[in-house]
Design an enzyme around this catalytic site. Structure first.
Site, mmCIF file in Angstrom:
data_model
loop_
_atom_site.group_PDB
_atom_site.id
_atom_site.type_symbol
_atom_site.label_atom_id
_atom_site.label_comp_id
_atom_site.label_asym_id
_atom_site.label_seq_id
_atom_site.Cartn_x
_atom_site.Cartn_y
_atom_site.Cartn_z
ATOM 1 N N TYR A 145 0.831 -1.208 0.000
ATOM 2 C CA TYR A 145 0.000 0.000 0.000
ATOM 3 C C TYR A 145 0.862 1.252 0.000
ATOM 4 C CZ TYR A 145 -3.807 3.149 1.494
ATOM 5 O OH TYR A 145 -4.730 4.172 1.595
ATOM 6 N N ARG A 211 -3.823 8.597 16.115
ATOM 7 C CA ARG A 211 -4.300 8.943 14.776
ATOM 8 C C ARG A 211 -5.112 10.231 14.909
ATOM 9 N NH1 ARG A 211 -1.354 5.261 14.073
ATOM 10 N NH2 ARG A 211 -1.577 3.459 12.696
ATOM 11 N N ASP A 273 2.901 -0.879 12.312
ATOM 12 C CA ASP A 273 1.782 0.030 12.611
ATOM 13 C C ASP A 273 2.363 1.379 13.083
ATOM 14 O OD1 ASP A 273 -1.395 -0.683 13.417
ATOM 15 O OD2 ASP A 273 -0.569 1.088 14.407
#
Ligand code: NAD
Ligand code: UDP
Ligand code: UDP
Length: 309
Positions: A145, A211, A273
């Protein structure tokens, strides 16, 4: 004159909101999707509209249509989905971008790429501004990705330099809202679905990673402003909401807003992550006069209502 606009990935979460917005703005919309993660029900309400046209098509194959603008959104976006068939993910980003750029070149269309904050990888610079080159693992499970999107950005800028294309590159930070796929594994949809069903809330790692979450309507407004911005401005430009939370904060907010009896459980952190993520949006503020308007509580309420329905 009515603008004819192509939206690839138009049956997905962001794509369906964008198609709807463009139709409301008076455009003719051609929506292209292979339904890998998108759903017809996302655009069901548009199908009878004479200004809306739906094509089942995979953008890794050439596409010949006549349009004025292209929004290239086709690509699985959640880690669960893009890791499912990583080779296909890279093909969609890279070959898909080449095909859409070839199309834009042939018909002289303006073209916008839905890039991502993942181009910054696990960022060492915080918050992230557009001049940061990122910290990306080229051989990990997220690389299909991240590197696919990075290569797509390269292609966009090379088509601009080599062929004079009018390009726009948006780096989208975590966006949420109605029509997220309930099973796509992204954190907001997971937590909301779990809380509504009073199931355990799955925190990956220690839940201290951060986030910054943008509500979908704000993001779509940013897309429209970027596409219609001065041709001299190509980006890349961050689009996101700088409000930063840990995953534990987010879980608590969702539990509060749903009056849920869910408990937190801790599961292993996926490989690579990112520990932290927050956009610096000074560039979008200055050149697009854009900033998010919807705060996390209001956005989560709308999302919770959607998933309850
Ligand atoms: P989504 O999975 O809901 O939408 C992606 C759409 O692309 C789906 O409808 C899917 O069926 C379609 N698609 C996938 N491969 C295709 C192919 N080869 N040919 C044609 N269609 C194909 O995800 P989304 O959140 O709406 O993301 C849209 C775009 O925005 C993606 O490019 C994603 O990388 C980017 N983005 C999203 C976010 C976010 O937080 N939502 C963040 C950063 C970037
Ligand atoms: N392409 C497309 N639709 C078009 C024009 C081109 O899908 O309307 C594809 C075509 O398959 C080509 C790719 O876009 O492989 C890149 O096109 P470009 O003209 O840049 O390169 P070339 O045709 O020389 O490979
Ligand atoms: N996450 C989590 N529980 C979940 C799903 C995700 O704690 O059920 C975490 C994930 O590890 C990541 C963050 O939430 O740190 C955001 O994940 P998401 O997949 O939504 O997006 P991305 O990692 O691409 O930003």
């Amino acid at each position: 004159m009515t603008k004819r606009v192509l939206v690839t990935g138009g049956a997905g979460f962001l794509g369906s909101h964008l198609c709807e917005r463009l139709i409301n703005d008076g455009c003719e919309v051609i929506c292209v999707d292979n339904y890998f993660t998108g759903r017809k029900e996302n655009i069901e309400h548009l199908i009878d509209n004479p200004k809306f046209e739906l094509i089942r098509h995979d953008i890794t194959f050439p596409l010949y249509v006549e349009v004025d603008q292209i929004y290239n959104l086709a690509c699985p976006a959640s880690p669960v989905h893009y890791r499912h068939d990583p080779v296909k993910t890279t093909k969609t980003s890279v070959i898909g971008a080449i095909n859409m750029l070839g199309l834009a070149k042939r018909v002289n269309a303006r073209i916008l790429q839905a890039s991502t904050s993942e181009v910054y990888g696990d960022p060492i610079v915080h918050p992230q501004s557009e001049d940061y080159w990122g910290n990306v693992n080229p051989v990990g499970v997220r690389s299909c990705y991240d590197e696919g999107k990075r290569c797509a950005e390269t292609l966009f800028f090379d088509y601009q330099r080599q062929h004079g294309l009018n390009i726009k590159v948006a780096r989208i930070f975590n966006t949420y809202g109605p029509r997220m796929h309930p099973n796509d594994g992204r954190v907001v949809s997971n937590f909301v679905v779990q809380a509504i069903q009073n199931q355990n809330i799955t925190i990956f790692g220690d839940g201290m990673q951060t986030r910054s979450f943008c509500y979908v309507d704000d993001l779509i407004e940013g897309f429209i402003r970027l596409m219609n911005s001065d041709p001299s401005f190509a980006g890349p430009v961050n689009l996101g909401n700088p409000c930063e939370f840990t995953m534990i904060d987010l879980a608590k907010k969702v539990i509060d807003l749903t009056s849920s009896s869910s408990q937190l459980i801790f599961l292993p952190l996926p490989q690579d992550d990112p520990r932290q993520r927050r956009p610096n949006i000074d560039l979008a503020k200055e050149l697009l006069k854009w900033e998010p308007m919807i705060d996390i509580e209001d956005g989560l309420k709308k999302t919770i209502d959607y998933f309850k329905g």
